[in-house]
Motif scaffolding. Structure first.
Motif, PDB file in Angstrom:
ATOM      1  N   LEU A  10     -15.776   2.475   3.571  1.00  0.00           N
ATOM      2  CA  LEU A  10     -14.329   2.412   3.796  1.00  0.00           C
ATOM      3  C   LEU A  10     -13.985   1.294   4.774  1.00  0.00           C
ATOM      4  O   LEU A  10     -13.011   0.559   4.564  1.00  0.00           O
ATOM      5  CB  LEU A  10     -13.803   3.759   4.318  1.00  0.00           C
ATOM      6  N   ASP A  11     -14.767   1.141   5.825  1.00  0.00           N
ATOM      7  CA  ASP A  11     -14.537   0.055   6.780  1.00  0.00           C
ATOM      8  C   ASP A  11     -14.653  -1.308   6.103  1.00  0.00           C
ATOM      9  O   ASP A  11     -13.848  -2.203   6.361  1.00  0.00           O
ATOM     10  CB  ASP A  11     -15.521   0.145   7.953  1.00  0.00           C
ATOM     11  N   CYS A  13     -14.113  -1.958   2.974  1.00  0.00           N
ATOM     12  CA  CYS A  13     -12.930  -2.106   2.115  1.00  0.00           C
ATOM     13  C   CYS A  13     -11.721  -2.509   2.956  1.00  0.00           C
ATOM     14  O   CYS A  13     -10.973  -3.408   2.586  1.00  0.00           O
ATOM     15  CB  CYS A  13     -12.667  -0.807   1.362  1.00  0.00           C
ATOM     16  N   HIS A  14     -11.543  -1.860   4.093  1.00  0.00           N
ATOM     17  CA  HIS A  14     -10.410  -2.182   4.969  1.00  0.00           C
ATOM     18  C   HIS A  14     -10.525  -3.594   5.536  1.00  0.00           C
ATOM     19  O   HIS A  14      -9.511  -4.244   5.792  1.00  0.00           O
ATOM     20  CB  HIS A  14     -10.302  -1.169   6.097  1.00  0.00           C
ATOM     21  N   PHE A  18      -5.131  -6.588   4.483  1.00  0.00           N
ATOM     22  CA  PHE A  18      -3.980  -5.701   4.380  1.00  0.00           C
ATOM     23  C   PHE A  18      -3.555  -5.500   2.928  1.00  0.00           C
ATOM     24  O   PHE A  18      -3.283  -4.378   2.503  1.00  0.00           O
ATOM     25  CB  PHE A  18      -2.826  -6.276   5.206  1.00  0.00           C
ATOM     26  N   TRP A  20      -5.272  -5.752   0.214  1.00  0.00           N
ATOM     27  CA  TRP A  20      -6.281  -4.966  -0.504  1.00  0.00           C
ATOM     28  C   TRP A  20      -6.009  -3.475  -0.318  1.00  0.00           C
ATOM     29  O   TRP A  20      -6.045  -2.702  -1.276  1.00  0.00           O
ATOM     30  CB  TRP A  20      -7.665  -5.348   0.020  1.00  0.00           C
ATOM     31  N   ARG A  21      -5.705  -3.090   0.920  1.00  0.00           N
ATOM     32  CA  ARG A  21      -5.392  -1.676   1.212  1.00  0.00           C
ATOM     33  C   ARG A  21      -4.080  -1.272   0.581  1.00  0.00           C
ATOM     34  O   ARG A  21      -3.951  -0.181   0.033  1.00  0.00           O
ATOM     35  CB  ARG A  21      -5.337  -1.448   2.714  1.00  0.00           C
ATOM     36  N   CYS A  22      -3.082  -2.137   0.664  1.00  0.00           N
ATOM     37  CA  CYS A  22      -1.752  -1.807   0.140  1.00  0.00           C
ATOM     38  C   CYS A  22      -1.760  -1.615  -1.375  1.00  0.00           C
ATOM     39  O   CYS A  22      -0.949  -0.851  -1.899  1.00  0.00           O
ATOM     40  CB  CYS A  22      -0.753  -2.901   0.506  1.00  0.00           C
ATOM     41  N   CYS A  26      -8.651   0.799  -1.762  1.00  0.00           N
ATOM     42  CA  CYS A  26      -9.543   1.577  -0.897  1.00  0.00           C
ATOM     43  C   CYS A  26      -9.361   3.087  -1.083  1.00  0.00           C
ATOM     44  O   CYS A  26      -9.971   3.871  -0.355  1.00  0.00           O
ATOM     45  CB  CYS A  26      -9.303   1.209   0.570  1.00  0.00           C
ATOM     46  N   ASN A  27      -8.538   3.477  -2.037  1.00  0.00           N
ATOM     47  CA  ASN A  27      -8.254   4.901  -2.212  1.00  0.00           C
ATOM     48  C   ASN A  27      -9.499   5.712  -2.557  1.00  0.00           C
ATOM     49  O   ASN A  27      -9.679   6.823  -2.054  1.00  0.00           O
ATOM     50  CB  ASN A  27      -7.184   5.105  -3.279  1.00  0.00           C
ATOM     51  N   LYS A  30     -11.575   6.134   0.555  1.00  0.00           N
ATOM     52  CA  LYS A  30     -10.915   7.087   1.454  1.00  0.00           C
ATOM     53  C   LYS A  30     -11.120   8.516   0.957  1.00  0.00           C
ATOM     54  O   LYS A  30     -11.397   9.431   1.745  1.00  0.00           O
ATOM     55  CB  LYS A  30      -9.419   6.751   1.552  1.00  0.00           C
TER      56      LYS A  30
END
Length: 70
Positions: A10-11, A13-14, A18, A20-22, A26-27, A30
């Motif tokens: 997850l880290d 991916c984050h 920004f 990429w997360r939006c 990363c769902n 998570k």
């Protein structure tokens, strides 16, 4: 901790940024973290419940002995 690998994913991916997360990329990571932490919590709860049952049985035994000797 058993969830370290999942958290590291997850880290990573984050760290991609920004947007990429939006975009929800990363769902899955998570969700995997949440499921891993949930499993650890349920195991900890089960162990605590077992320990409490043993302790309550010991307390009831002591009280029964006290009642017999009174």
């Amino acid at each position: 901790m058993a969830c370290e690998e999942v958290m590291a994913a997850l880290d990573e991916c984050h760290a991609r940024g920004f947007l990429w997360r939006c975009m929800g990329m990363c769902n899955t990571a998570k969700h995997n973290v949440n499921m891993c932490l949930r499993a650890e919590r349920l195991e900890r709860t089960r162990k605590n419940r077992e320990a409490a049952k043993i302790k309550n049985a010991e307390i009831r035994k002591i009280w029964a002995e006290i009642d017999e000797n009174s």
